[in-house]
Design an enzyme around this catalytic site. Structure first.
Site, PDB file in Angstrom:
ATOM      1  N   HIS A   1     -29.747   4.590 -17.809  1.00 42.17           N
ATOM      2  CA  HIS A   1     -31.350   4.111 -17.507  1.00 42.17           C
ATOM      3  C   HIS A   1     -32.061   4.366 -16.403  1.00 42.17           C
ATOM      4  CE1 HIS A   1     -29.053   0.841 -14.434  1.00 42.17           C
ATOM      5  NE2 HIS A   1     -30.657   1.031 -13.922  1.00 42.17           N
ATOM      6  N   HIS A   2     -31.089   5.363 -15.145  1.00 44.54           N
ATOM      7  CA  HIS A   2     -32.071   6.668 -14.664  1.00 44.54           C
ATOM      8  C   HIS A   2     -32.548   7.626 -14.927  1.00 44.54           C
ATOM      9  CE1 HIS A   2     -33.559   2.813 -11.720  1.00 44.54           C
ATOM     10  NE2 HIS A   2     -32.084   2.259 -12.152  1.00 44.54           N
TER      11      HIS A   2
ATOM     12  N   LYS B   1     -25.044  -2.840 -10.245  1.00 42.57           N
ATOM     13  CA  LYS B   1     -25.023  -3.332  -9.163  1.00 42.57           C
ATOM     14  C   LYS B   1     -24.437  -4.357  -7.806  1.00 42.57           C
ATOM     15  CE  LYS B   1     -30.088  -2.314  -8.927  1.00 42.57           C
ATOM     16  NZ  LYS B   1     -31.174  -2.566  -8.489  1.00 42.57           N
TER      17      LYS B   1
ATOM     18  N   ASP C   1     -38.967  -0.763 -17.879  1.00 46.37           N
ATOM     19  CA  ASP C   1     -37.951  -0.773 -16.467  1.00 46.37           C
ATOM     20  C   ASP C   1     -38.997  -0.473 -15.821  1.00 46.37           C
ATOM     21  OD1 ASP C   1     -36.395  -1.237 -14.308  1.00 46.37           O
ATOM     22  OD2 ASP C   1     -35.802   0.184 -14.624  1.00 46.37           O
TER      23      ASP C   1
ATOM     24  N   HIS D   1     -28.772  -3.585 -17.361  1.00 45.34           N
ATOM     25  CA  HIS D   1     -28.850  -2.300 -16.957  1.00 45.34           C
ATOM     26  C   HIS D   1     -28.303  -2.039 -15.865  1.00 45.34           C
ATOM     27  CE1 HIS D   1     -32.630  -4.294 -16.014  1.00 45.34           C
ATOM     28  NE2 HIS D   1     -32.757  -3.778 -15.675  1.00 45.34           N
ATOM     29  N   ASP D   2     -28.148  -3.553 -15.144  1.00 51.51           N
ATOM     30  CA  ASP D   2     -28.444  -3.191 -14.154  1.00 51.51           C
ATOM     31  C   ASP D   2     -27.147  -3.570 -13.212  1.00 51.51           C
ATOM     32  OD1 ASP D   2     -29.850  -1.516 -12.289  1.00 51.51           O
ATOM     33  OD2 ASP D   2     -31.168  -2.944 -11.700  1.00 51.51           O
TER      34      ASP D   2
ATOM     35  N   HIS E   1     -25.014   2.665  -9.253  1.00 54.35           N
ATOM     36  CA  HIS E   1     -24.521   1.653  -9.679  1.00 54.35           C
ATOM     37  C   HIS E   1     -24.967   2.005 -11.386  1.00 54.35           C
ATOM     38  CE1 HIS E   1     -29.385   1.479 -10.164  1.00 54.35           C
ATOM     39  NE2 HIS E   1     -29.055   0.882 -11.335  1.00 54.35           N
TER      40      HIS E   1
HETATM   41 FE   LIG Z   1     -31.481   0.363 -12.055  1.00 52.21          FE
END
Ligand SMILES: [Fe+2]
Length: 273
Positions: free
Chosen positions: A186-187, A137, A215, A133-134, A162
């Site tokens: 995801h956000h 970043k 999360d 998911h990240d 991101h």
């Molecule tokens: Fe994230």
């Protein structure tokens, strides 16, 4: 009279003899016919046995091919999983505070996905998306990622990119097609106040809605430099309270059915039994 009687008797004997000879002929023909039929039957039986044997061999070949295919598919999946895990690990290596976050959050999210009773838990892309998911970043500078104080508006805007960057990074990888949806969304929040697309309700991919709960659960229950972790029961209450605003109410309902011991095991990082 005696001579006439003798002649008739001879004629009768001759008739009988001919009848016997005819019957013997018929018997012989029947015997030959029976022998022919028997030979034919034997030949058919042999043919049938041969066909059965061939089918048996064919079935064994198919079984073997299927077994090999399955082994190859399992091997391939294993190498996908290993690749995805090492990618996720590469992202986390930059941030000590999120150590094992991806693994844990993926485990929480898989539990919720299973409790939800849809088929997203079966799709391999779902777990890959949770783990990665990240990944976006990697493009965020350390100075922003590790900044102790508040982020400036500009820094925050970059940080919020991101999900899009992450989805772009894995966009060209076929087996991560479904995962990219989780990465991008995801956000997002159920009420439309999330980012990057401001999607709301069921327009947010289901796996991303599931992920959002996992999360936040992980963020609340792990130690951060600026606060102590919440108890699981507190975190659960906070998540229930955000059903319909931050989270999909149905996903929260599924989350509420999870056994606290299972969540606690994941939190501690213990292997599943
Ligand atoms: Fe994230």
């Amino acid at each position: 009279m005696a001579v006439g009687g003798g002649t008739e008797l001879l004629a009768e004997i001759e008739r009988q003899r001919r009848q016997i000879a005819r019957l013997a002929g018929e018997l012989e023909r029947s015997r030959q016919e029976a022998a022919r039929l028997q030979a034919q039957l034997l030949a058919r039986e042999r043919e049938a046995a041969e066909t059965a044997l061939q089918l048996e061999r064919y079935a064994a070949d198919l079984r073997e091919t299927f077994k090999q295919e399955r082994a190859r598919a399992a091997e391939l999946r294993q190498s996908y999983v290993a690749t995805v895990r090492s990618l996720a690990g590469a992202v986390e290596a930059r941030d000590a505070y999120t150590a094992r976050h991806a693994e844990r959050v993926a485990e929480y999210a898989m539990e919720i996905a299973r409790a939800l009773g849809t088929d997203i838990a079966e799709a391999p892309g779902t777990e890959f998306g949770f783990l990665l998911h990240d990944i976006g970043k990697v493009a965020i500078p350390d100075a922003i990622l590790h900044k102790a104080g508040r982020l400036s508006d500009e820094e925050r805007a970059l940080m919020k990119r991101h999900p899009v960057i992450g989805a772009e990074i894995i966009a060209g990888i076929d087996f991560l097609g479904e995962a990219a949806k989780v990465v991008r969304s995801h956000h997002e929040r159920w009420d439309g106040s999330g980012y990057p697309d401001g999607l709301s309700g069921s327009r947010i991919p289901l796996a991303a809605r599931v992920f959002a709960v996992a999360d936040v659960l992980d963020a609340l229950t792990t130690e951060r430099p600026y606060r102590r972790p919440s108890q699981l029961s507190q975190a659960r209450e906070m998540i229930l309270a955000a059903a319909g605003t931050h989270f999909d109410p149905e996903v929260v309902e599924a989350f509420a059915t999870l056994d606290e011991q299972v969540l606690e095991r994941i939190r501690r990082g213990a292997p599943s039994p």
